[in-house]
Design a protein around this motif. Sequence first.
Motif, PDB file in Angstrom:
ATOM      1  N   GLY A 111       0.791  -1.235   0.000  1.00  0.00           N
ATOM      2  CA  GLY A 111       0.000   0.000   0.000  1.00  0.00           C
ATOM      3  C   GLY A 111       0.814   1.271   0.000  1.00  0.00           C
ATOM      4  N   SER A 112       2.073   1.198   0.456  1.00  0.00           N
ATOM      5  CA  SER A 112       2.885   2.416   0.613  1.00  0.00           C
ATOM      6  C   SER A 112       3.896   2.612  -0.504  1.00  0.00           C
ATOM      7  CB  SER A 112       3.660   2.366   1.946  1.00  0.00           C
ATOM      8  OG  SER A 112       2.809   2.114   3.028  1.00  0.00           O
ATOM      9  N   LEU A 113       4.065   1.597  -1.344  1.00  0.00           N
ATOM     10  CA  LEU A 113       5.111   1.645  -2.376  1.00  0.00           C
ATOM     11  C   LEU A 113       4.722   2.624  -3.486  1.00  0.00           C
ATOM     12  CD1 LEU A 113       7.784   0.103  -2.899  1.00  0.00           C
ATOM     13  CD2 LEU A 113       6.468  -1.459  -4.351  1.00  0.00           C
ATOM     14  N   PRO A 114       5.557   3.626  -3.728  1.00  0.00           N
ATOM     15  CA  PRO A 114       5.184   4.588  -4.779  1.00  0.00           C
ATOM     16  C   PRO A 114       5.425   4.015  -6.169  1.00  0.00           C
ATOM     17  CG  PRO A 114       7.307   5.166  -3.833  1.00  0.00           C
ATOM     18  CD  PRO A 114       6.802   3.980  -3.052  1.00  0.00           C
ATOM     19  N   GLU A 115       4.682   4.547  -7.115  1.00  0.00           N
ATOM     20  CA  GLU A 115       4.810   4.164  -8.527  1.00  0.00           C
ATOM     21  C   GLU A 115       6.238   4.411  -9.012  1.00  0.00           C
ATOM     22  OE1 GLU A 115       2.935   2.366 -11.386  1.00  0.00           O
ATOM     23  OE2 GLU A 115       1.740   3.162  -9.734  1.00  0.00           O
ATOM     24  N   GLY A 116       6.792   3.463  -9.722  1.00  0.00           N
ATOM     25  CA  GLY A 116       8.086   3.679 -10.382  1.00  0.00           C
ATOM     26  C   GLY A 116       9.283   3.741  -9.444  1.00  0.00           C
ATOM     27  N   ALA A 117       9.135   3.240  -8.216  1.00  0.00           N
ATOM     28  CA  ALA A 117      10.262   3.297  -7.271  1.00  0.00           C
ATOM     29  C   ALA A 117      11.425   2.452  -7.779  1.00  0.00           C
ATOM     30  CB  ALA A 117       9.815   2.788  -5.904  1.00  0.00           C
ATOM     31  N   THR A 118      12.621   2.940  -7.577  1.00  0.00           N
ATOM     32  CA  THR A 118      13.833   2.221  -7.976  1.00  0.00           C
ATOM     33  C   THR A 118      14.800   2.164  -6.790  1.00  0.00           C
ATOM     34  OG1 THR A 118      15.060   4.198  -8.619  1.00  0.00           O
ATOM     35  CG2 THR A 118      13.635   3.199 -10.316  1.00  0.00           C
ATOM     36  N   ALA A 119      15.891   1.456  -6.999  1.00  0.00           N
ATOM     37  CA  ALA A 119      16.917   1.373  -5.948  1.00  0.00           C
ATOM     38  C   ALA A 119      17.513   2.746  -5.646  1.00  0.00           C
ATOM     39  CB  ALA A 119      18.016   0.402  -6.378  1.00  0.00           C
ATOM     40  N   ALA A 120      17.460   3.633  -6.622  1.00  0.00           N
ATOM     41  CA  ALA A 120      18.044   4.967  -6.429  1.00  0.00           C
ATOM     42  C   ALA A 120      17.092   5.934  -5.729  1.00  0.00           C
ATOM     43  CB  ALA A 120      18.446   5.544  -7.788  1.00  0.00           C
ATOM     44  N   THR A 121      15.804   5.590  -5.681  1.00  0.00           N
ATOM     45  CA  THR A 121      14.831   6.555  -5.135  1.00  0.00           C
ATOM     46  C   THR A 121      14.119   6.053  -3.879  1.00  0.00           C
ATOM     47  OG1 THR A 121      13.076   5.708  -6.590  1.00  0.00           O
ATOM     48  CG2 THR A 121      14.380   7.580  -7.402  1.00  0.00           C
ATOM     49  N   LEU A 122      14.268   4.776  -3.581  1.00  0.00           N
ATOM     50  CA  LEU A 122      13.524   4.187  -2.462  1.00  0.00           C
ATOM     51  C   LEU A 122      14.450   3.513  -1.467  1.00  0.00           C
ATOM     52  CD1 LEU A 122      10.683   3.180  -1.288  1.00  0.00           C
ATOM     53  CD2 LEU A 122      11.160   1.059  -2.536  1.00  0.00           C
ATOM     54  N   VAL A 123      14.197   3.756  -0.196  1.00  0.00           N
ATOM     55  CA  VAL A 123      14.787   2.997   0.909  1.00  0.00           C
ATOM     56  C   VAL A 123      13.605   2.499   1.734  1.00  0.00           C
ATOM     57  CG1 VAL A 123      16.186   3.141   3.013  1.00  0.00           C
ATOM     58  CG2 VAL A 123      16.899   4.386   0.968  1.00  0.00           C
ATOM     59  N   LEU A 124      13.686   1.269   2.199  1.00  0.00           N
ATOM     60  CA  LEU A 124      12.600   0.711   3.007  1.00  0.00           C
ATOM     61  C   LEU A 124      13.125   0.486   4.420  1.00  0.00           C
ATOM     62  CD1 LEU A 124       9.701  -0.232   2.424  1.00  0.00           C
ATOM     63  CD2 LEU A 124      10.621  -2.523   2.013  1.00  0.00           C
ATOM     64  N   ALA A 125      12.386   0.973   5.413  1.00  0.00           N
ATOM     65  CA  ALA A 125      12.808   0.791   6.803  1.00  0.00           C
ATOM     66  C   ALA A 125      11.803  -0.097   7.520  1.00  0.00           C
ATOM     67  CB  ALA A 125      12.927   2.133   7.512  1.00  0.00           C
ATOM     68  N   TYR A 126      12.282  -1.241   8.011  1.00  0.00           N
ATOM     69  CA  TYR A 126      11.440  -2.115   8.837  1.00  0.00           C
ATOM     70  C   TYR A 126      11.616  -1.694  10.289  1.00  0.00           C
ATOM     71  CZ  TYR A 126      10.027  -6.038  11.710  1.00  0.00           C
ATOM     72  OH  TYR A 126       9.440  -6.796  12.699  1.00  0.00           O
TER      73      TYR A 126
END
Length: 246
Positions: A146-161
Amino acid sequence: MRKLAAGNWKMNGGRAALDEVAALCAAHPAPECEMLLCPPATLIAQMAWAARGKALKIGGQDCHPAVSGAHTGDISAPMLKDAGAAYVIVGHSERRTDHGETDALVRAKAGAAIAAGLIAIVCIGETEAERDAGATLAVIGAQLDGSLPEGATAATLVLAYEPVWAIGTGRTPTIAEIAEVHGFLRARLTERIGAEAAGVRLLYGGSVKPSNAAEIFAVSDVDGALVGGASLKAVDFGAIVAALAA
Ligand code: PEP
């Protein structure tokens, strides 16, 4: 992949705290990992100025999904960028709880951040009741979707658990529990964004401190940490940076 040690100062710190930034940069002039501090909005521009030419990046703790407009008290992603930020945290559990933020809103914020040229750190994590009910993977899987933005890439997204029950409590999941969740997140991300997922940094957050950082960083698919309390003092955060860079 360049690992990431990210500090979240939350609603702490005034101008005097900029001394900590100077101390951190002096002690870690060229770490073998990325070093990021996310101060309160009041300090972003000054901290970015203090960090110019140094190995420290600056980030915001939240942004509004709109670029500008009648949203009193809010800050947009382009404003953060203009103030010198390179990253922004979105969907922190304190935002989700204190401000009722939904996955859809977090997704919109992350999309706005990326559109403004920022790297979005999207936070997800289960409550203690959800973990006790055996629902951890279902909950974080749904939050990720539900939170993942459209077109996310390794250069634009970091995921924190960030397990909600571990934030600011001194409690952490076991190493096996962290490994299970991070492995699950990598697989789920791969289903969603394909090969890009291999390069997305997966941070663990929740009571990371100098004494437990090394064992957490040894877990596979842990590519750094989001650190709250222990990021306020240069000596503590620096020790976490050093553990990640080791
Ligand atoms: C956080 O705020 O993201 C966090 C992980 O806090 P702490 O390190 O204090 O648990």
